[in-house]
Design a protein around this motif. Sequence first.
Motif, PDB file in Angstrom:
ATOM      1  N   ILE A  75       0.843  -1.210   0.000  1.00  0.00           N
ATOM      2  CA  ILE A  75       0.000   0.000   0.000  1.00  0.00           C
ATOM      3  C   ILE A  75       0.870   1.249   0.000  1.00  0.00           C
ATOM      4  CG2 ILE A  75      -1.623   1.348   1.410  1.00  0.00           C
ATOM      5  CD1 ILE A  75      -2.807  -1.358   2.326  1.00  0.00           C
ATOM      6  N   LEU A  76       1.897   1.253   0.856  1.00  0.00           N
ATOM      7  CA  LEU A  76       2.772   2.432   0.960  1.00  0.00           C
ATOM      8  C   LEU A  76       3.569   2.663  -0.318  1.00  0.00           C
ATOM      9  CD1 LEU A  76       4.121   1.979   4.616  1.00  0.00           C
ATOM     10  CD2 LEU A  76       2.374   3.593   3.811  1.00  0.00           C
ATOM     11  N   THR A  77       3.892   1.593  -1.033  1.00  0.00           N
ATOM     12  CA  THR A  77       4.679   1.756  -2.269  1.00  0.00           C
ATOM     13  C   THR A  77       3.787   1.917  -3.498  1.00  0.00           C
ATOM     14  OG1 THR A  77       4.809  -0.676  -2.438  1.00  0.00           O
ATOM     15  CG2 THR A  77       6.653   0.475  -1.364  1.00  0.00           C
TER      16      THR A  77
ATOM     17  N   LEU B 180      -3.174  -7.892  15.213  1.00  0.00           N
ATOM     18  CA  LEU B 180      -3.645  -8.750  14.123  1.00  0.00           C
ATOM     19  C   LEU B 180      -5.038  -8.336  13.652  1.00  0.00           C
ATOM     20  CD1 LEU B 180      -2.442 -12.271  15.370  1.00  0.00           C
ATOM     21  CD2 LEU B 180      -1.292 -10.697  13.798  1.00  0.00           C
ATOM     22  N   PHE B 181      -5.928  -8.042  14.585  1.00  0.00           N
ATOM     23  CA  PHE B 181      -7.292  -7.645  14.228  1.00  0.00           C
ATOM     24  C   PHE B 181      -7.266  -6.328  13.434  1.00  0.00           C
ATOM     25  CE2 PHE B 181     -11.208  -5.283  15.204  1.00  0.00           C
ATOM     26  CZ  PHE B 181     -12.167  -6.201  14.779  1.00  0.00           C
ATOM     27  N   SER B 182      -6.505  -5.370  13.929  1.00  0.00           N
ATOM     28  CA  SER B 182      -6.411  -4.066  13.235  1.00  0.00           C
ATOM     29  C   SER B 182      -5.853  -4.243  11.829  1.00  0.00           C
ATOM     30  CB  SER B 182      -5.511  -3.104  14.026  1.00  0.00           C
ATOM     31  OG  SER B 182      -5.973  -2.956  15.339  1.00  0.00           O
TER      32      SER B 182
ATOM     33  N   LEU C 125      -6.461  -4.054   5.951  1.00  0.00           N
ATOM     34  CA  LEU C 125      -6.184  -4.622   4.631  1.00  0.00           C
ATOM     35  C   LEU C 125      -7.474  -4.973   3.900  1.00  0.00           C
ATOM     36  CD1 LEU C 125      -3.087  -6.960   5.223  1.00  0.00           C
ATOM     37  CD2 LEU C 125      -3.141  -4.645   4.274  1.00  0.00           C
ATOM     38  N   ALA C 126      -8.451  -5.526   4.621  1.00  0.00           N
ATOM     39  CA  ALA C 126      -9.729  -5.861   3.992  1.00  0.00           C
ATOM     40  C   ALA C 126     -10.403  -4.605   3.446  1.00  0.00           C
ATOM     41  CB  ALA C 126     -10.647  -6.557   4.998  1.00  0.00           C
ATOM     42  N   TYR C 127     -10.316  -3.502   4.203  1.00  0.00           N
ATOM     43  CA  TYR C 127     -10.903  -2.236   3.744  1.00  0.00           C
ATOM     44  C   TYR C 127     -10.146  -1.684   2.542  1.00  0.00           C
ATOM     45  CZ  TYR C 127     -11.013   2.863   3.525  1.00  0.00           C
ATOM     46  OH  TYR C 127     -11.054   4.165   3.079  1.00  0.00           O
ATOM     47  N   TYR C 128      -8.826  -1.626   2.617  1.00  0.00           N
ATOM     48  CA  TYR C 128      -8.046  -1.000   1.553  1.00  0.00           C
ATOM     49  C   TYR C 128      -8.098  -1.816   0.262  1.00  0.00           C
ATOM     50  CZ  TYR C 128      -4.612   2.353  -0.145  1.00  0.00           C
ATOM     51  OH  TYR C 128      -4.003   3.367  -0.833  1.00  0.00           O
TER      52      TYR C 128
END
Length: 608
Positions: A192-194, A263-265, A270-273
């Motif tokens: 995501i960052l790259t 882990l939850f966060s 990731l699921a959202y992005y």
Amino acid sequence: MFTSIKRFLIGRPLKSTELGEQKLNKTKALAILSSDALSSVAYGPEQILIVLITVGAAAFWYSIPIAVGVLILLLALVLSYRQIIFAYPHGGGAYVVSKENLGIYPGLIAGGSLLVDYILTVAVSVSAGTDAITSAFPSMHPYNVIIAIVFILFITTLNLRGVTESASVLAYPVYLFIFALFILIGVGVYNILTGQIPPDLHTPVGTPVAGISLFLLLKAFSSGSSALTGVEAISNAIPNFKDSAPHNAAKTLIAMGSLLAVLFSGIVFLAYYYGVSPREEVTVVSQIAEQTFGRHFMYFFIQGTTALILILAANTGYSAFPLLAVNLARDRFIPRMFTVRGDRLGYSNGIIILGFLSILLIIAFEGRTEHLIPLYAVGVFIPFTLSQSGMVVKWVREKPKGWLPKLIINSIGALISLTVSMMFFLTKFSQVWPVLVFLPLIIYLFHRIKKHYVAVGNQLSLSTCEPAVQIEGNIIILPVAGITHVVENSLNYAKSLSAHQIIAVYVPFEREDEAIFEAKWNKWQPEVRLVTLHSPYRSIINPLSKFIDTVQRKAGEANFQVTVVIPQFIPKKGWHNILHNQSSLLIRAHLLYRRNVIVTTVPYHLKE
């Protein structure tokens, strides 16, 4: 043969003095007792998305603030249960806290809920693990139930081998799962960052969404809170820790809470992005792993470790259920057999019952995780609410040093847990209504068992029991089926008892047999009285019972004891029993519950 199989499966018996060696250090305890909570990150975030998708994929950005709310609840629960660990260092968790501070009924509600919840822990964990396997290999999907049952049998056997042995085996998959998810989250965030992940896959945070409501958000929050199931297990299982048990348990709880939060966060973000949508036959974690790595080695590594921890998360139930059952059994609310340690010093009766009931649930719900999770989650949030409320009452009543911050923490935990519990009932009533049926039934059963134990105790006590009746003599009734060594053996035993009278009873079905047998008996044992009871309906038990009743009435008037001596031959090999009609066993079973009749079996062992 049975003993050989048992030794092969669970190992040699352990001495009671080896109990200390069965205690867990923090590393193994984290694996065993946190696997349920940690594994829930594989389906907790998915439960949030399942609710939000009813409005549309544009609503997925709400999963971020909902996750923050879940983390706040997690913090409150971890701090609250840390206080419970030090306040109640002998374990028992929500049951003991609720019983001592709120009363017996709240305690039984908490205890009953947790017993059922641990059964659901096993069923949900194994079902979810099976789903992870069939997500990677869709052709196996029709065999979900069979696969789940095989895993439950394996985990049950492993736990029967002992706490430390199961911990030694199960620690590796748990830490592999943590390692795999850290890699997944780390690589995902790096991509995501790259800029390797297009930003147009998701709706920006704050985008207005038509149809969203506070009720829907609370429903999503309560569904996502299913990721917190298993947090209470450490407080229930304090006796499993090495000394100093409370301090080791508290440190393990903090470590578990920290790992669960990260882990939850990470999975929610990731699921959202990635814009992942929940699908029936492919889990959210599977979709994230596939988009991150493709269907290559790392994908299958993550799916494999996820499946393993989801299945082995059932071990939290196996660790906590027997210990909770011990506390309830000591208070005489469930059978005392749950307090008995097995060959390997574990509470094997609790382990076996848990495995059996979990298999029944898997079969009843056909291994469908989504059907089990709501019932599972509400079953644990009721004890959450009661335990936190109990601690509030404790601090207000005792007011120890530094009690005010503790009161605030427990009050927040109780309020949020109550809100989640109410949301489950309001939004998923069709799935959680069984709680309103089985909890009253369980509490009623608890009280019936308690009433029985109290009554038995009163009747057995020498101070309260009626004085024993003085026996003047003994009348022995000996059912006979022929003139054999078996009958001779039993008759010799009866004569050795110095009985007032011995009566042999023969039940023929034909009149001819009656005359023939009487002639043989009078020739063989003329000094022993023989009574023949012709039975035209070919029943042995009915005429024998009526005769015993007649003798008992007459004997009771003279304070004589009636004893029925039953001859029985024992075959050399166990399977030979199926070749015989087992009349002796049937007679004994029928007479066992007769008042004032003593039943004695005299075995005659065959040599071939």
